[in-house]
Design a protein around this motif. Sequence first.
Motif, PDB file in Angstrom:
ATOM      1  N   LYS A   1     -20.763  -0.329  30.267  1.00 28.66           N
ATOM      2  CA  LYS A   1     -22.078  -0.958  30.080  1.00 28.66           C
ATOM      3  C   LYS A   1     -23.181   0.070  29.886  1.00 28.66           C
ATOM      4  CE  LYS A   1     -24.452  -3.155  33.292  1.00 28.66           C
ATOM      5  NZ  LYS A   1     -25.687  -2.363  33.465  1.00 28.66           N
ATOM      6  N   GLU A   2     -24.087  -0.256  28.977  1.00 27.20           N
ATOM      7  CA  GLU A   2     -25.301   0.549  28.847  1.00 27.20           C
ATOM      8  C   GLU A   2     -26.288   0.026  29.884  1.00 27.20           C
ATOM      9  OE1 GLU A   2     -27.916   2.338  27.949  1.00 27.20           O
ATOM     10  OE2 GLU A   2     -27.009   3.941  26.799  1.00 27.20           O
ATOM     11  N   THR A   3     -27.461   0.602  29.889  1.00 25.24           N
ATOM     12  CA  THR A   3     -28.434   0.212  30.905  1.00 25.24           C
ATOM     13  C   THR A   3     -29.812  -0.033  30.280  1.00 25.24           C
ATOM     14  OG1 THR A   3     -28.645   2.576  31.316  1.00 25.24           O
ATOM     15  CG2 THR A   3     -27.289   1.355  32.845  1.00 25.24           C
ATOM     16  N   GLY A   4     -29.819  -0.393  28.981  1.00 23.64           N
ATOM     17  CA  GLY A   4     -31.086  -0.722  28.339  1.00 23.64           C
ATOM     18  C   GLY A   4     -31.338   0.000  27.026  1.00 23.64           C
ATOM     19  N   ALA A   5     -30.331   0.731  26.530  1.00 27.10           N
ATOM     20  CA  ALA A   5     -30.515   1.407  25.248  1.00 27.10           C
ATOM     21  C   ALA A   5     -29.460   1.011  24.209  1.00 27.10           C
ATOM     22  CB  ALA A   5     -30.536   2.925  25.425  1.00 27.10           C
ATOM     23  N   GLY A   6     -28.556   0.099  24.576  1.00 29.53           N
ATOM     24  CA  GLY A   6     -27.633  -0.470  23.593  1.00 29.53           C
ATOM     25  C   GLY A   6     -26.421   0.381  23.260  1.00 29.53           C
ATOM     26  N   ILE A   7     -25.419  -0.268  22.654  1.00 24.92           N
ATOM     27  CA  ILE A   7     -24.172   0.402  22.253  1.00 24.92           C
ATOM     28  C   ILE A   7     -24.001   0.220  20.746  1.00 24.92           C
ATOM     29  CG2 ILE A   7     -21.664   0.522  22.593  1.00 24.92           C
ATOM     30  CD1 ILE A   7     -22.060  -0.736  25.358  1.00 24.92           C
ATOM     31  N   SER A   8     -23.715   1.312  20.056  1.00 28.36           N
ATOM     32  CA  SER A   8     -23.516   1.263  18.602  1.00 28.36           C
ATOM     33  C   SER A   8     -22.059   0.941  18.274  1.00 28.36           C
ATOM     34  CB  SER A   8     -23.865   2.614  17.984  1.00 28.36           C
ATOM     35  OG  SER A   8     -22.920   3.579  18.450  1.00 28.36           O
ATOM     36  N   ARG A   9     -21.832   0.610  17.022  1.00 36.11           N
ATOM     37  CA  ARG A   9     -20.475   0.383  16.518  1.00 36.11           C
ATOM     38  C   ARG A   9     -19.596   1.611  16.731  1.00 36.11           C
ATOM     39  NH1 ARG A   9     -21.592  -0.535  10.684  1.00 36.11           N
ATOM     40  NH2 ARG A   9     -21.463   1.677  10.241  1.00 36.11           N
ATOM     41  N   GLU A  10     -20.123   2.809  16.473  1.00 33.07           N
ATOM     42  CA  GLU A  10     -19.322   4.026  16.585  1.00 33.07           C
ATOM     43  C   GLU A  10     -18.824   4.237  18.017  1.00 33.07           C
ATOM     44  OE1 GLU A  10     -22.209   3.704  15.050  1.00 33.07           O
ATOM     45  OE2 GLU A  10     -21.948   4.424  12.998  1.00 33.07           O
TER      46      GLU A  10
ATOM     47  N   THR B   1     -31.037  -5.371  21.445  1.00 35.71           N
ATOM     48  CA  THR B   1     -29.864  -6.102  21.942  1.00 35.71           C
ATOM     49  C   THR B   1     -29.153  -6.945  20.875  1.00 35.71           C
ATOM     50  OG1 THR B   1     -30.802  -6.102  24.142  1.00 35.71           O
ATOM     51  CG2 THR B   1     -29.139  -7.787  23.694  1.00 35.71           C
ATOM     52  N   ALA B   2     -29.914  -7.695  20.086  1.00 38.44           N
ATOM     53  CA  ALA B   2     -29.272  -8.579  19.094  1.00 38.44           C
ATOM     54  C   ALA B   2     -28.465  -7.749  18.088  1.00 38.44           C
ATOM     55  CB  ALA B   2     -30.322  -9.412  18.366  1.00 38.44           C
ATOM     56  N   ILE B   3     -29.019  -6.605  17.707  1.00 38.10           N
ATOM     57  CA  ILE B   3     -28.332  -5.721  16.758  1.00 38.10           C
ATOM     58  C   ILE B   3     -27.064  -5.157  17.389  1.00 38.10           C
ATOM     59  CG2 ILE B   3     -28.516  -3.477  15.596  1.00 38.10           C
ATOM     60  CD1 ILE B   3     -31.497  -4.175  15.079  1.00 38.10           C
ATOM     61  N   SER B   4     -27.185  -4.726  18.625  1.00 32.68           N
ATOM     62  CA  SER B   4     -26.029  -4.156  19.317  1.00 32.68           C
ATOM     63  C   SER B   4     -24.891  -5.174  19.431  1.00 32.68           C
ATOM     64  CB  SER B   4     -26.462  -3.650  20.700  1.00 32.68           C
ATOM     65  OG  SER B   4     -25.428  -2.942  21.318  1.00 32.68           O
ATOM     66  N   VAL B   5     -25.234  -6.424  19.703  1.00 31.12           N
ATOM     67  CA  VAL B   5     -24.203  -7.472  19.812  1.00 31.12           C
ATOM     68  C   VAL B   5     -23.439  -7.596  18.488  1.00 31.12           C
ATOM     69  CG1 VAL B   5     -23.813  -9.964  20.042  1.00 31.12           C
ATOM     70  CG2 VAL B   5     -25.340  -8.788  21.647  1.00 31.12           C
ATOM     71  N   VAL B   6     -24.168  -7.607  17.370  1.00 28.89           N
ATOM     72  CA  VAL B   6     -23.503  -7.738  16.069  1.00 28.89           C
ATOM     73  C   VAL B   6     -22.651  -6.494  15.794  1.00 28.89           C
ATOM     74  CG1 VAL B   6     -23.850  -7.933  13.573  1.00 28.89           C
ATOM     75  CG2 VAL B   6     -25.304  -9.238  15.138  1.00 28.89           C
TER      76      VAL B   6
END
Length: 366
Positions: A194-203, A256-261
């Motif tokens: 889990k991240e803590t507020g900066a999101g996770i990328s596809r890579e 967040t919405a971008i990270s989810v996709v």
Amino acid sequence: VRPLTEIEKRKERHLRLSLDENVQSDIGTGFGDVRLIHRALPEIDLDEIDTETDLFGKRLASPLIVSAITGGTGFAKEINSTLAEVAEELGLGIGVGSQRIALEDPGVEHTFTVVREKAPSSLVMGNIGCPQLSIGWGVEEAKRCIDMIGADALGIHMNPLQEAVQLGGDTRYSGVLEKIKAITGELGTPVVMKETGAGISREVAVSLEAAGVSALEVSGVGGTSWAAVEHHIAKVEGKKSQEALGEALWNWGIPTAISVVEVSGSTDLKIIASGGLRTGVEMAKAIALGADAVGIAKPFLEKAVEGKGALLEHVNDILREFRTVMFLVGARNVEELKKVPVVVLGRTSEWLRLRGYDLQSLANRG
Ligand SMILES: Cc1cc2nc3c(=O)[nH]c(=O)nc-3n(C[C@H](O)[C@H](O)[C@H](O)COP(=O)(O)O)c2cc1C
């Protein structure tokens, strides 16, 4: 009463600061750009909607999780107790805050174990941080976290932004992926990165899937900003350069919405959407975009401090909204919600198109 240790003081300060100061990112989650298509004829009854879902072998009454918040002090124990009672009553999942403090001082384990006591049948997630992995913690410590609270999954938080802004933060992040691989290979319990507020990328998502993790909690930009929290701490401490750094990076990260996709479109991992999720409408949008469940931290913390009644009412409002949106898009259950068409507009669509996502198909599916 003994005086608080340094780590206890830090935990207490994080709680107080995030309750008393502005720690909200000032760019959006992107969910404002995400629209579900209204169905004037839903062809289902509101009463027949089923919001149940399975995660890590546990049944959730609704796909909603109390994200990792706290533990380690008396105040934290009270909060955990309230959060867990509500999770049990409403069939939600719940994560505890970082258990590092209890691995170092077993005398505070009770501030975490209260979660399992009050939520005996809930999905409970443990928590440890990548910085601890890079200083040598591994499978043994991970197992201790799980055993402490009878966890169904172990959250491992990624917080390079926070550590970089924090005074004396732990910024050793090299070799962490190998450590994660070693843990997933031996643990036998699902690992949620889990991240803590900066999101996770596809890579990053792809590399974590290859390292054997089971799920990702994206925790993107749009909600609580840890650069902001550490900015406030630096300010109190009179550390000008860290204060300025926190301000400069206040909104750093992936919405967040971008990270989810990005992460749901590139892996087969279970996805928890979090970071600035506040309403049942956003919860439905996150699931339609590809999440399996949604996590919320700060608003639940605020309501838990007010009391169990306030928290129950707040969660029930969110769930009522969620169920209503399911009705309005004609989704009988969570699986059907995952297949409804989603229109992505504005800056969120610009980002996603540049990253190669087919938003036309998403808007016309089903
Ligand atoms: C006071 C506080 C303490 C937190 N502590 C932890 C933690 O120990 N471990 C962790 O993984 N995330 C921690 N988080 C991060 C949350 O789990 C979540 O990812 C983040 O706050 C974004 O969600 P929100 O916008 O709903 O608050 C904490 C958040 C808050 C507000």
